[in-house]
Design an enzyme around this catalytic site. Structure first.
Site, PDB file in Angstrom:
ATOM      1  N   ASN A  87       0.834  -1.215   0.000  1.00 14.62           N
ATOM      2  CA  ASN A  87       0.000   0.000   0.000  1.00 14.62           C
ATOM      3  C   ASN A  87       0.863   1.258   0.000  1.00 14.62           C
ATOM      4  OD1 ASN A  87      -3.060  -0.489   0.158  1.00 14.62           O
ATOM      5  ND2 ASN A  87      -2.230  -2.058   1.513  1.00 14.62           N
TER       6      ASN A  87
ATOM      7  N   ARG B 222      -0.024  -2.511  15.008  1.00 14.79           N
ATOM      8  CA  ARG B 222      -0.109  -2.264  16.451  1.00 14.79           C
ATOM      9  C   ARG B 222      -1.339  -1.417  16.765  1.00 14.79           C
ATOM     10  NH1 ARG B 222       4.256  -2.662  19.803  1.00 14.79           N
ATOM     11  NH2 ARG B 222       3.659  -0.803  20.943  1.00 14.79           N
TER      12      ARG B 222
ATOM     13  N   HIS C 243      -8.411  -1.136   6.245  1.00 15.70           N
ATOM     14  CA  HIS C 243      -8.695  -2.428   6.882  1.00 15.70           C
ATOM     15  C   HIS C 243      -9.194  -3.399   5.810  1.00 15.70           C
ATOM     16  CE1 HIS C 243      -9.682  -5.203  10.069  1.00 15.70           C
ATOM     17  NE2 HIS C 243     -10.850  -5.407   9.491  1.00 15.70           N
TER      18      HIS C 243
HETATM   19  C1  GAR Z   1      -3.285  -4.675   4.055  1.00 15.40           C
HETATM   20  O1  GAR Z   1      -4.086  -5.642   3.436  1.00 15.40           O
HETATM   21  C2  GAR Z   1      -4.060  -3.930   5.114  1.00 15.40           C
HETATM   22  O2  GAR Z   1      -5.421  -3.834   4.829  1.00 15.40           O
HETATM   23  C3  GAR Z   1      -3.829  -4.783   6.324  1.00 15.40           C
HETATM   24  O3  GAR Z   1      -2.495  -5.200   6.225  1.00 15.40           O
HETATM   25  C4  GAR Z   1      -2.154  -5.334   4.858  1.00 15.40           C
HETATM   26  C5  GAR Z   1      -0.827  -4.655   4.637  1.00 15.40           C
HETATM   27  O4  GAR Z   1      -0.338  -4.941   3.366  1.00 15.40           O
HETATM   28  N1  GAR Z   1      -4.059  -4.039   7.515  1.00 15.40           N
HETATM   29  C6  GAR Z   1      -4.612  -4.556   8.612  1.00 15.40           C
HETATM   30  O5  GAR Z   1      -4.956  -5.714   8.708  1.00 15.40           O
HETATM   31  C7  GAR Z   1      -4.786  -3.556   9.733  1.00 15.40           C
HETATM   32  N2  GAR Z   1      -5.484  -4.160  10.826  1.00 15.40           N
HETATM   33  P1  GAR Z   1       0.889  -4.119   2.767  1.00 15.40           P
HETATM   34  O6  GAR Z   1       2.000  -4.143   3.822  1.00 15.40           O
HETATM   35  O7  GAR Z   1       1.273  -4.891   1.550  1.00 15.40           O
HETATM   36  O8  GAR Z   1       0.440  -2.724   2.466  1.00 15.40           O
END
Ligand code: GAR
Length: 197
Positions: A8, A86, A104
């Protein structure tokens, strides 16, 4: 702020570099030394790329306070959580009230928490997706800025569903950040009302 792979963060950096999203990233912070997000940030030439290690702090409050001090020094206005795993202390949320954004991997308010993808799959829902929202003191509980839906297929496992959700995340997160900085919004209770462009 990011804990993981950083995909992201990468698409947000692309949107900024190509002029789609009129913003700049002053600082990237990770709680994990090995986070791909740190490598991506360094390669992109972000000024300050910090690993702040939770083990160096007595408790969550002290850790969040150190992160908050670094963020304030950077002069950043928005705090964008991109896979930051976190839970933020209430004091941190209050310090940056209304300025923290999260993504999320589920359609909130369903499947809040650490495993939004796995929980949706286990529940047996037929659609899931992703939610961009403001952060308040309730985990994954802040006002919703944007959502996108994906189907859950019969033969999905956690990985395949997460990959489909991430495709949508990569479209939705930069687009929503662009909207935040270009249009702005106000809150009517929990409802986000976008200002006219
Ligand atoms: C993403 O899918 C985000 O939605 C999730 O972690 C992933 C990070 O991916 N976030 C959560 O679960 C927050 N509770 P990335 O490191 O490839 O961006």
């Amino acid at each position: 702020m990011a804990s993981g792979r950083g995909s992201n963060l990468a698409v947000i950096l692309d949107a900024i570099a190509s002029g789609v999203c009129p913003a700049d990233i002053r600082m990237v912070i990770s709680d994990k030394a090995g986070a791909g997000a740190l490598t991506i940030a360094r390669q992109a030439g972000i000024n300050e790329v910090l690993h702040i290690n939770p083990k160096d702090y007595a408790d969550r409050a002290a850790y969040d306070s150190a992160c908050g001090d670094a963020i304030e020094r950077s002069g950043s206005h928005w705090i964008v959580l991109a896979g930051y795993m976190r839970i933020l202390s209430a004091a941190f949320v209050q310090r940056f009230a209304g300025r923290i954004i999260n993504i999320h991997p589920a359609l909130l308010p369903s499947f809040a928490g650490a495993d939004g993808v796995g929980d949706a799959l286990a529940y047996g829902v037929k659609v899931s997706g992703c939610t961009v929202h403001l952060v308040n003191e309730v985990v994954d509980g802040g006002a919703i800025l944007a959502q996108s839906v994906v189907p859950v297929l019969d033969d999905d496992d956690r990985e395949s569903l997460h990959a489909r959700i991430q495709q949508e995340e990569h479209r939705l997160y930069p687009a929503t950040l662009k909207r935040i900085v270009e249009e702005g919004f106000r809150l009517d209770g929990r409802r986000v009302i976008w200002h006219k462009p």
